[in-house]
Design a protein around this motif. Structure first.
Motif, short mmCIF file in Angstrom:
data_model
loop_
_atom_site.label_atom_id
_atom_site.label_comp_id
_atom_site.label_asym_id
_atom_site.label_seq_id
_atom_site.Cartn_x
_atom_site.Cartn_y
_atom_site.Cartn_z
N GLY A 142 2.96 14.83 3.44
CA GLY A 142 3.49 15.07 2.11
C GLY A 142 4.52 14.06 1.63
O GLY A 142 5.01 14.17 0.50
N CYS A 143 4.87 13.09 2.45
CA CYS A 143 5.85 12.07 2.05
C CYS A 143 5.13 10.76 1.74
O CYS A 143 4.19 10.38 2.45
CB CYS A 143 6.86 11.84 3.18
N HIS B 173 0.85 -1.19 0.00
CA HIS B 173 0.00 0.00 0.00
C HIS B 173 0.88 1.23 0.00
O HIS B 173 1.96 1.23 0.60
CB HIS B 173 -0.89 0.04 1.25
N GLU B 174 0.40 2.29 -0.63
CA GLU B 174 1.10 3.57 -0.59
C GLU B 174 0.35 4.50 0.35
O GLU B 174 -0.87 4.65 0.24
CB GLU B 174 1.21 4.17 -1.99
N CYS B 175 1.08 5.10 1.26
CA CYS B 175 0.51 6.02 2.24
C CYS B 175 1.21 7.36 2.10
O CYS B 175 2.42 7.41 1.87
CB CYS B 175 0.74 5.51 3.66
N VAL B 176 0.45 8.42 2.26
CA VAL B 176 1.04 9.76 2.24
C VAL B 176 0.87 10.35 3.63
O VAL B 176 -0.24 10.47 4.14
CB VAL B 176 0.35 10.66 1.18
#
Length: 168
Positions: free
Chosen positions: A36-37, A30-33
């Motif tokens: 802002g990163c 999974h991609e998490c922000v």
């Protein structure tokens, strides 16, 4: 010190729910922000059901004890099917060499005599010594999770057995 309140199950994210390497195909990327990163995490959605069952079966309360802090409620919990959980505010930073983990002090202040299980991959004997000597800490179990594979069924079973045991 009170022990009449529900016991706690403290959850770390990195190394526990998000292992350092993908140990099996059960883990989805999974991609998490966060701030802002972009972060990539590996999560096994079955962990959510297993942790909810652990809490329900033992009367325990799940609590985040992670540098993700509130971000665990927005980025990790929903992907595991966990409800919004209380968060222990920890200050990310370097620990003292051979000393307790930087999260141990905030954990000791948070538990206030309640029995607890703590799932983390960075616990050492220094954490056990600190918690044992802290006046507001009652009974506890530290579960040192292998960060290569993350939280296992054996880790959860160990916590379940300890939480089900009679308290002094």
């Amino acid at each position: 010190m009170t022990t009449s309140a529900r016991p706690l199950v403290l959850l770390d994210v990195d190394g526990v729910l998000n292992p350092f390497h993908r140990p099996s195909s059960r883990f989805d990327r999974h991609e998490c922000v966060v701030d802002g990163c972009m972060y990539q995490v590996l999560l096994d959605e079955r962990h959510g059901a297993e942790l909810r069952a652990l809490a329900e079966d033992t009367g325990a309360e799940l609590v985040w004890a992670t540098t993700w802090e509130e971000n665990a409620n927005t980025e990790i919990g929903p992907r595991l099917g966990l409800p919004r959980l209380p968060v222990i505010k920890v200050t990310a930073g370097a620990g003292v060499a051979d000393g307790p983990l930087f999260k141990t002090g905030p954990v000791a202040e948070y538990v206030r005599g309640r029995p607890f299980v703590w799932f983390d991959d960075e616990l050492t004997s220094a954490d056990w010594e600190y918690l044992t000597g802290h006046p507001d800490v009652g009974e506890f179990l530290l579960v040192e999770v292998d960060p290569r594979s993350g939280l296992s069924g054996c880790d959860i079973d160990r916590a379940r057995d300890w939480l089900a045991a009679p308290r002094a």
